[in-house]
Write an enzyme that holds these catalytic residues in place. Structure first.
Site, PDB file in Angstrom:
ATOM      1  N   PRO A  27      48.386 -53.897   9.180  1.00 47.29           N
ATOM      2  CG  PRO A  27      50.345 -52.656   8.985  1.00 47.29           C
ATOM      3  CD  PRO A  27      49.701 -53.737   9.814  1.00 47.29           C
ATOM      4  CE1 TYR A  74      34.756 -53.666  -1.636  1.00 48.35           C
ATOM      5  CE2 TYR A  74      36.731 -52.939  -2.783  1.00 48.35           C
ATOM      6  CZ  TYR A  74      36.035 -53.913  -2.103  1.00 48.35           C
ATOM      7  OH  TYR A  74      36.624 -55.123  -1.876  1.00 48.35           O
ATOM      8  NE  ARG A  87      40.280 -50.571  -3.146  1.00 48.59           N
ATOM      9  CZ  ARG A  87      39.999 -49.363  -2.740  1.00 48.59           C
ATOM     10  NH1 ARG A  87      40.252 -48.327  -3.523  1.00 48.59           N
ATOM     11  NH2 ARG A  87      39.461 -49.157  -1.569  1.00 48.59           N
ATOM     12  CB  CYS A  93      31.298 -57.247 -22.741  1.00 48.91           C
ATOM     13  SG  CYS A  93      32.261 -57.100 -24.231  1.00 48.91           S
TER      14      CYS A  93
END
Ligand code: LLP
Length: 425
Positions: free
Chosen positions: A274, A316, A312, A355
């Site tokens: 994990p 995703y 993230r 940017c």
């Protein structure tokens, strides 16, 4: 699930108001809760106690030395994917004989380093890699323990970028070929091929993909027995969900309920890997609003952090709950989610200074009114946050802070401009 809570309208990490940390350390900063890390590790061990797996924390999710040390002291093993991660584990006081080394592109130097340090097991991603490890181990007069990573061809129903267990993947070998590979290499010098490794993706929000994958692996292990090949270790991977939005994730007890009966009394040494379950909810990214502006019909909240520190959301499309750290009692969020049931919220894009238009942490997100100087917390950022942070646009990386009860300490100092150019001519 964590110790980040609003008390009288003020966000606390354990017993420390985050504003106190911002005052002392500045922003942006990753802030971790020791108690949350510890409880997650304990919770896992408790849930899976009946099969007593070696919990190998996935270093890539959050690799700060202080966090690795804390977990090593609790007895954790480690899932590593590079020589650099092994170096971190050893430096943090972890032991190589509790490390499982995965990754599709291990170099000769990395393999030598891992063998030299007494790595417990390599997770093998291809036949070519297995042959190479055998060659290097033989040269070193060692025998490398290896687990074949098997792709059970199961869709974990997660983002394509983090889905790894289907046939068409750079990881592992597909399950139909696994039997032949195990037979072909049964006597390969320098190698003892005695394990099976599964990791089909992350995060996996359902239990079914695990059940299917483990079922297929057990059948393979049985088939190998009939050939006289003993597989004594099963590493059933990581990917257990974290709580990004209130009420939308599978509890660790539910994974355990599905997985434990399959593996109980099988006589296998069991391993799990994990990462985010332990680290994601144990960290948040604290930032300060630099500017608030209108662009056409849109409002923008511009932070001193963005995709360079937390990739993230653009990478995703992932959701992170974002909220002011001192919203007052009437604007204290009763839950973390897209739709917070409060009056008086206004939609805004929460963006960073980079940017690129893609530097957006949240789109059209309902928020309480915010202004320049306000502190904003980006939740569930402990996993794949700092670990994936970059210096893009020559922005120094944030400080990292570990809170324990009423105390906090810097576990990685904020980078300076000098850090940005270190090693350059
Ligand atoms: N084991 C192996 C072999 C892995 O490749 C991974 C993650 C894990 C365990 C731990 O997975 P976890 O329990 O943390 O979900 N950057 C992406 C995740 C990439 C995962 C890569 N491998 C994200 O931010 O969601």
């Amino acid at each position: 699930m964590d110790y980040f809570e609003y008390r009288r309208g003020v966000l606390h990490v354990e017993n420390v108001p985050v504003a106190e940390i911002a005052q002392a350390v500045g922003t942006p900063a990753y802030i971790y809760s020791e108690r949350t890390l510890r409880e997650h590790y304990d919770k896992l061990q408790h849930a899976f106690a009946q099969i007593n797996p070696l919990v190998c924390y996935s270093v890539k999710s959050c690799s700060n030395l202080s966090i690795l040390r804390l977990l090593a002291e609790m007895g954790s093993g480690f899932d590593i994917v590079s020589g650099g991660e092994l170096y971190r584990v050893l430096k943090a006081g972890g032991s190589a004989d509790k490390c499982f080394y995965a990754g599709a592109g291990k170099t000769d130097d990395e393999i030598r380093y891992a063998l030299g340090e007494g790595i417990f097991m390599f997770n093998i991603e291809s036949e070519a890699e297995l042959e190479n490890i055998g060659r290097i181990a033989s040269e070193m007069g060692k025998e490398a323990r290896c687990a074949l990573r098997v792709n059970p061809d199961i869709d974990p129903k997660t983002h394509a970028y983090t889905s790894t267990g289907k046939k068409e993947t750079k990881f592992g070998v597909d399950i139909e070929r696994a039997e032949n590979v195990l037979l072909k290499y049964r006597d390969l010098p320098g190698v003892s091929l005695s394990g099976i490794h599964l990791h089909i993706g992350s995060p996996i929000f359902e239990t079914k993909p695990y059940v299917e994958a483990i079922g297929k692996a057990l059948k393979l292990i049985e088939r190998m027995k009939s050939h006289g090949i003993v597989i004594d270790t099963l590493d059933f991977g990581g990917g257990y969900a974290a709580s990004y939005e209130t009420g939308t994730y599978t509890q660790i007890e539910d994974y355990a309920e599905a997985i434990v009966p399959l593996l109980k009394d099988k006589g296998l040494k069991l391993v799990m890997e994990p990462g985010r379950f332990i680290s994601a909810n144990a960290g948040l990214l604290l930032s300060r609003v630099q500017y608030v502006k209108q662009g056409g019909q849109k409002s923008f909240v511009i932070l001193d952090t963005g995709m360079h520190h937390l990739i993230r959301p653009p990478l995703y499309d992932s959701f992170h709950f974002i909220w002011p750290a001192e919203p007052g009692e009437e604007m204290t969020p009763p839950l973390r989610g897209v739709d917070v049931p409060l009056e008086g919220l206004q939609k805004a894009d929460v963006v960073g200074p980079i940017c690129e238009t893609g530097d957006c942490l949240a789109k059209d997100r309902p928020l309480p009114p915010v202004q320049r100087g306000d502190l904003m917390a980006i939740f569930t950022a402990g996993a794949y946050g700092m670990a994936m942070a970059s210096q893009y646009n020559s922005q120094p990386r944030p400080a990292e802070v570990l809170v324990s009860h009423e105390n906090f300490r810097i576990i990685r100092r904020r980078e300076s401009y000098e850090d940005l150019v270190r090693g350059e001519e």
